[in-house]
Design an enzyme around this catalytic site. Structure first.
Site, PDB file in Angstrom:
ATOM      1  N   GLN A   3      31.634 -64.436 -32.337  1.00 27.53           N
ATOM      2  CA  GLN A   3      32.799 -64.829 -32.634  1.00 27.53           C
ATOM      3  C   GLN A   3      34.026 -64.742 -31.492  1.00 27.53           C
ATOM      4  O   GLN A   3      33.596 -64.135 -30.346  1.00 27.53           O
ATOM      5  CB  GLN A   3      33.453 -64.112 -33.525  1.00 27.53           C
ATOM      6  CG  GLN A   3      33.758 -62.357 -33.573  1.00 27.53           C
ATOM      7  CD  GLN A   3      34.224 -61.771 -34.481  1.00 27.53           C
ATOM      8  OE1 GLN A   3      34.686 -62.277 -35.593  1.00 27.53           O
ATOM      9  NE2 GLN A   3      34.013 -60.446 -34.387  1.00 27.53           N
ATOM     10  N   GLN A  58      28.783 -63.731 -46.442  1.00 28.17           N
ATOM     11  CA  GLN A  58      28.924 -62.662 -45.479  1.00 28.17           C
ATOM     12  C   GLN A  58      28.888 -61.040 -46.100  1.00 28.17           C
ATOM     13  O   GLN A  58      29.471 -60.828 -47.088  1.00 28.17           O
ATOM     14  CB  GLN A  58      30.277 -62.610 -44.776  1.00 28.17           C
ATOM     15  CG  GLN A  58      30.184 -61.471 -43.860  1.00 28.17           C
ATOM     16  CD  GLN A  58      31.414 -61.508 -42.875  1.00 28.17           C
ATOM     17  OE1 GLN A  58      31.476 -60.504 -42.163  1.00 28.17           O
ATOM     18  NE2 GLN A  58      32.342 -62.338 -43.043  1.00 28.17           N
ATOM     19  N   LYS A  64      29.861 -57.880 -45.360  1.00 32.54           N
ATOM     20  CA  LYS A  64      30.832 -57.418 -44.353  1.00 32.54           C
ATOM     21  C   LYS A  64      30.743 -55.804 -44.292  1.00 32.54           C
ATOM     22  O   LYS A  64      31.064 -55.257 -45.620  1.00 32.54           O
ATOM     23  CB  LYS A  64      32.143 -57.817 -44.773  1.00 32.54           C
ATOM     24  CG  LYS A  64      33.088 -57.819 -43.427  1.00 32.54           C
ATOM     25  CD  LYS A  64      34.490 -58.462 -44.010  1.00 32.54           C
ATOM     26  CE  LYS A  64      35.196 -58.585 -42.690  1.00 32.54           C
ATOM     27  NZ  LYS A  64      35.127 -59.904 -42.123  1.00 32.54           N
TER      28      LYS A  64
END
Length: 417
Positions: A171, A326, A328
């Site tokens: 990212q 995702q 997380k």
């Protein structure tokens, strides 16, 4: 008893906790800070340094194994746990969790998690506590059984020892152009995230975002080595819904338009819209997925917000309300649940992305690698921090070391056999 004492140590997360609601409402950036009043409970300013608490388990041979309790960047948003409070987390861990840890059979990772994470007065422990303590318990089981953490997961979930690496996703943070170049030069598998978290970055009708997508694809061809062809993955933090509207057909139309700008690339769009609740998110994301599939689009929908715990993940997977989920890790809680979540996605033929947050630590990132490789997730996040170099080296090197150890283990077993 294999655990004879518990240690706690305050620490730092690798980035900052941000008030997502204030940022979505138009808070202005001034250098690295955001100007204005916070709106999410617990925040004293819109951006605050991330904190963590390390929990150490003292094993009977005096080895200490650690895990890090930490929350995600956008705490308190999208159905997530509130902002991390170091004092509250430390106090609860000392009073409730520590006595339980002294009584478990640390050889048995999943059983230990089940015992230690029993609800308190019908309330689940903070997910940050589950996350950090489960890291320590996994390391304890690995130490006691003289195995890697990945091998513990394989043994307890009935999985074969993995042979393949898991693709890594980086990212960019706000340093988009520089970090995209870094990712391309390092041949990252999936890039760039983009941090499209404001109207300024998304643009009127999404024009600014579309130009950025085209630039990333062009830059990949321009400076990437021959044959390099990454997956393009952009997190838009609900801004398609905010700017284009919440009609699934309109959202799908926009995503197809973006995909058409980068032919030949697989395009992941994370968090295209926030429909306000988990159930509404499931229903509307399932419609968007269906529309894209019917069109044969190369774009894939990735869910993040409103899909936090194992039960949330089950809902999205069974409804096929995403192409890729995702997982997380700090929001899921126990690493046992993260492993279970990957396998649940696979059962439902939905992609499993073991993610997390820039606010995490080196220890939590390394433990996540072992879960990702053991379960053979579809991709995993380079973490912690918002830079590329540190996170990519922490996750990438841990994966390479792990695969080297597993190859040796396989060779040993073959020789014995």
């Amino acid at each position: 008893m294999q655990i004879k004492d518990i240690l706690l140590a305050p620490g730092n997360g690798a980035f900052f906790y941000d008030d997502q609601k204030a940022i979505r409402s138009g808070a202005i950036q001034d250098g690295f800070i955001y100007v204005g009043a916070p709106t999410t409970p617990g925040f004293k300013s819109i951006r605050i340094p991330a904190s963590s608490v390390s929990v150490g388990l003292v094993i009977t041979d005096d080895t200490v194994v650690w895990g890090d309790m930490v929350n995600v960047q956008y705490s308190g948003a999208g159905g997530r746990d509130p902002l991390f409070d170091t004092n509250q987390i430390s106090d609860l861990t000392s009073r409730i969790v520590a006595p339980r840890l002294l009584d478990v059979d640390a050889f048995r990772f999943r059983d230990s998690c089940t015992t230690v994470f029993e609800p308190v007065e019908h309330q689940r422990l903070p997910l940050a506590v589950e996350y950090g303590v489960s890291q320590a318990l996994l390391r304890a089981a690995a130490h006691l059984r003289r195995k890697t953490m990945a091998e513990i997961i394989c043994a307890e979930f009935g999985l074969q020892l993995p042979t393949c690496r898991v693709p890594i996703y980086c990212q960019s943070g706000d340093a988009r152009e520089v970090n995209v170049d870094k990712m391309i030069l390092k041949a990252v598998d999936v890039l760039p995230h983009g941090l499209i978290n404001s109207r300024q970055k998304f643009g009127v009708a999404g024009q600014t975002f579309m130009e950025f997508v085209k630039w990333v694809a062009a830059r990949t061809r321009q400076i990437g080595r021959p044959g390099y062809h990454p997956v393009l993955h952009f997190d838009v933090y609900g801004w398609i819904g905010q700017e284009i509207g919440l009609e699934p057909q309109s959202i799908a139309d926009f995503i197809c338009k973006v995909a058409d700008k980068v032919p030949g690339f697989t395009l992941n769009i994370e968090s295209p819209a926030d429909f306000g609740s988990t159930q509404a998110q499931v229903e509307n994301y399932a419609r968007i997925v269906s529309i894209l599939d019917d069109r044969g689009s190369s774009a894939r929908i990735v869910v993040d917000e409103r899909c936090n715990t194992l039960e949330d993940i089950r809902l999205f997977a069974e409804a096929r309300a995403a192409h890729l989920i995702q997982i997380k890790t700090p929001d899921v809680g126990s690493l046992a649940d993260t492993a279970h979540a990957v396998l649940l996605c696979k059962e439902n033929k939905v992609g499993a992305y073991v993610g997390g947050s820039c606010t995490e630590t080196d220890l939590s990132a390394q433990a996540s690698v072992h879960i990702s490789v053991a379960t053979q997730a579809d991709m995993m996040l380079a973490k912690p921090g918002m830079g590329v170099d540190e996170a990519f080296s922490i996750v990438g090197n841990e994966q390479n070391r792990l695969l080297a150890m597993l190859n040796r283990r396989r060779a040993q077993e073959k020789n014995i056999g």
